[in-house]
Design a protein around this motif. Structure first.
Motif, PDB file in Angstrom:
ATOM      1  N   VAL B  80       0.847  -1.194   0.000  1.00  0.00           N
ATOM      2  CA  VAL B  80       0.000   0.000   0.000  1.00  0.00           C
ATOM      3  C   VAL B  80       0.883   1.245   0.000  1.00  0.00           C
ATOM      4  N   SER B  81       0.505   2.234  -0.780  1.00  0.00           N
ATOM      5  CA  SER B  81       1.258   3.495  -0.859  1.00  0.00           C
ATOM      6  C   SER B  81       0.350   4.646  -0.419  1.00  0.00           C
ATOM      7  N   THR B  82       0.840   5.436   0.522  1.00  0.00           N
ATOM      8  CA  THR B  82       0.048   6.544   1.053  1.00  0.00           C
ATOM      9  C   THR B  82       0.815   7.850   0.875  1.00  0.00           C
ATOM     10  N   PRO B  83       0.240   8.811   0.148  1.00  0.00           N
ATOM     11  CA  PRO B  83       0.931  10.093  -0.029  1.00  0.00           C
ATOM     12  C   PRO B  83       1.055  10.811   1.310  1.00  0.00           C
ATOM     13  N   GLU B  84       2.138  11.526   1.468  1.00  0.00           N
ATOM     14  CA  GLU B  84       2.428  12.169   2.762  1.00  0.00           C
ATOM     15  C   GLU B  84       3.408  13.312   2.486  1.00  0.00           C
ATOM     16  N   LYS B  90       7.447  16.199  -0.571  1.00  0.00           N
ATOM     17  CA  LYS B  90       6.414  15.282  -1.050  1.00  0.00           C
ATOM     18  C   LYS B  90       6.942  13.847  -0.977  1.00  0.00           C
ATOM     19  N   ALA B  91       6.147  12.975  -0.370  1.00  0.00           N
ATOM     20  CA  ALA B  91       6.648  11.616  -0.141  1.00  0.00           C
ATOM     21  C   ALA B  91       5.503  10.614  -0.168  1.00  0.00           C
ATOM     22  N   TRP B  92       5.879   9.340  -0.133  1.00  0.00           N
ATOM     23  CA  TRP B  92       4.903   8.250  -0.010  1.00  0.00           C
ATOM     24  C   TRP B  92       5.378   7.307   1.088  1.00  0.00           C
ATOM     25  N   VAL B 117      17.949  13.257 -12.941  1.00  0.00           N
ATOM     26  CA  VAL B 117      16.994  13.919 -13.833  1.00  0.00           C
ATOM     27  C   VAL B 117      15.705  13.103 -14.018  1.00  0.00           C
ATOM     28  N   TYR B 118      15.833  11.777 -13.985  1.00  0.00           N
ATOM     29  CA  TYR B 118      14.665  10.935 -14.265  1.00  0.00           C
ATOM     30  C   TYR B 118      13.926  10.547 -12.978  1.00  0.00           C
ATOM     31  N   ASN B 119      12.693  10.042 -13.187  1.00  0.00           N
ATOM     32  CA  ASN B 119      11.885   9.431 -12.121  1.00  0.00           C
ATOM     33  C   ASN B 119      11.317  10.378 -11.073  1.00  0.00           C
ATOM     34  N   PRO B 120      10.772  11.524 -11.495  1.00  0.00           N
ATOM     35  CA  PRO B 120      10.026  12.355 -10.536  1.00  0.00           C
ATOM     36  C   PRO B 120       8.704  11.656 -10.194  1.00  0.00           C
ATOM     37  N   PHE B 142      10.669   9.545  -1.384  1.00  0.00           N
ATOM     38  CA  PHE B 142      10.332  10.970  -1.512  1.00  0.00           C
ATOM     39  C   PHE B 142      10.760  11.529  -2.857  1.00  0.00           C
ATOM     40  N   ASP B 143      10.109  12.623  -3.192  1.00  0.00           N
ATOM     41  CA  ASP B 143      10.207  13.212  -4.536  1.00  0.00           C
ATOM     42  C   ASP B 143      11.124  14.435  -4.479  1.00  0.00           C
TER      43      ASP B 143
END
Lengths: 341, 341
Positions: B80-84, B90-92, B117-120, B142-143
């Protein structure tokens, strides 16, 4: 180059790699840079003797070259070598002049490399001298029988005889077995044989870049072909040596290629290889198989190193590092108490 | 071939290697054979966007491709992934539906890869999902900010903010930081920064094939060029990404290339790479530097594997093996007791 390479690798399949000149890396010591820059070892890698007499002449000539610097090396490193017969096999007890207290009741068994054909006599003891010097251990190195006179199982019979005799000298839990290349493969095969025969195993083993698969199986046999300046290619002395040693046996027999054996129950193992090693795959495949079998196994991979290149220059910092790491691993796993009478 | 090669390598210097077709090895699973056989990843490896808008368009397109299968993957793996928002970033929070008892008070911080550079966005969470599924851990992914908008130190500032926030969630001794490629380099750089700022370090780290040296230094940058079918060559997006991220800074700054930092005092580390990985040298050089610094460090090298290829097929047995080994290492080093109030 980029467009041509993209085109040559646009469909699934074999990897197309262009011809290249690969520079000597600046990320290793000057001593190791010299080893990496060295020409191929001709004729060691591609020898193709026509008969037994020619094999013996070649082997004797190379062994004399290898053995010549040994007395000076031992002297310089403070190591003493004493001829002995162990389990009926010609051997040397090789030890530092002063054995550290914690290693007094420890004993290492060394199985030399050389593709089952090279390094008879004292030429086979170089690695034992380095281990005695850098690890402070007492080492037994022995002169197992080899083809063309004595194919498999003579070498393994000798290894087993020495191991059984060693069990009378120190407790199994104070001992380790180690060796490089063929010596690494034999170390693994010896464990499988001791397991089968119900003989105690040592507390640890250290197969260096083991010839664990005598068939040309494993990615680095191809990926590192022509890059490794020691073995260079399977299509050289390796093919001929494997054939001579096996003498008609299936090369996938676990006593010849221990990677095909059941590795469960093997003692903690430290493996060593290099990024240019033709046996990189032999080593990492062995590491994975050991881990899959639940064995504690540690892997060290050295930058730019070809096959067994840590045996060639005792003054390279990488040589010391290889043996210091192995010695540390053994120190962690070996007992040190005297045998109870 | 043999005579020509001997002649081309008869004097000390660069190694001359002929053009070759290197077969797909039979020593890996069918799933991994397919990954090894796959064509180069065009344009991921050789992208050369002319301006920021082109970078963003390319990055968005690739990220959408990577993120698309994620909901189904999470569902299938029971994750399960929950934004947080963690530390303002910004993270999950990504976790198995049922967290094993021993992992209840443990927390992993994941730093995604992609050459800075990749995977935002969610595209960066694939590895966190695999670790949650195969390791049974709760993971924060996290992003972090990236170029072209945000060069160094934005990414590291975000990583530090998340790490500091994590220290309020679980005890440092129950936590680990991990990530692959750029995420592995950032994991190491984060340790150096936390050390410098006097912030507690985690109990263990797991940098996978870390981009620990942003300069083209290390033997495998050349030896595995054109053999690695993921990164293919330094002379592609890597060069451009390094330049974008550094924005004029010296690439040898240890915050950019942590291999040049003082690695003493780093937590126990497990490193993962493959024999065909362009970053094989980055990984083994990091391993050696850690060992030289007295850090407990474990290395796993997978047969035939190119860069980060353990992230591409969740069904390959090698993928499960990579994460199971890492999880076992973390389990050995992480505490499990609840934070004392």
């Amino acid at each position: 180059m980029e467009a041509a390479q993209n085109a040559a690798n646009a469909v699934p399949g074999a990897r197309s790699v262009p011809g290249r000149r690969i520079p000597v890396p600046g990320t290793v010591s000057p001593e190791f840079q010299a080893a990496i820059a060295a020409p191929y070892r001709v004729p060691a890698w591609n020898a193709d003797p026509g008969n037994a007499a020619e094999w013996k002449a070649l082997v004797a000539r190379l062994a004399a070259q290898t053995a010549a610097p040994l007395p000076a090396l031992r002297e310089r490193l403070g190591v003493v070598s004493t001829p002995e017969v162990i389990g009926g096999v010609k051997a040397w007890i090789i030890a530092p002049k002063v054995v550290p207290e914690r290693n007094r009741h420890r004993l290492l068994i060394h199985i030399h490399g050389g593709g089952y054909v090279y390094n008879p006599g004292e030429a086979g003891t170089v690695e034992a001298v380095l281990m005695a010097a850098f690890g402070g251990f007492t080492v037994i190195s022995f002169d197992y029988r080899m083809p063309p006179d004595a194919p498999y199982p003579a070498a393994m019979d000798d290894a087993m005889a020495v191991w059984k005799a060693a069990l009378g000298l120190q407790p199994a839990e104070n001992m380790a077995v180690f060796g490089t290349s063929t010596g690494g493969g034999m170390t693994l095969a010896l464990m499988l044989r001791a397991k089968r025969e119900g003989v105690p195993l040592p507390a640890a083993i250290a197969p260096g870049t083991p010839w664990s698969d005598l068939t040309e199986t494993g990615d680095s046999y191809k990926a590192n072909e022509w890059l490794d300046n020691v073995l260079v290619s399977y299509d050289g002395v390796l093919t001929r040596a494997a054939r001579l040693y096996a003498a008609g046996r299936d090369l996938r027999d676990p006593q010849l290629s221990p990677i095909y054996g059941d590795l469960r129950g093997l003692p903690p193992t430290i493996l060593t290889t290099g990024t240019r090693d033709l046996f990189l795959s032999n080593t990492v495949r062995t590491h994975r198989k050991l881990r899959q079998a639940g064995v504690e196994a540690s892997l060290q991979v050295f930058e730019g190193m070809s096959h067994a290149q840590y045996l060639f220059d005792p003054d390279a910092p990488e040589t010391r590092e290889v043996f210091t790491e192995i010695a540390g691993f053994l120190d962690k796993h070996l007992g040190s108490a005297a045998k109870t009478p």
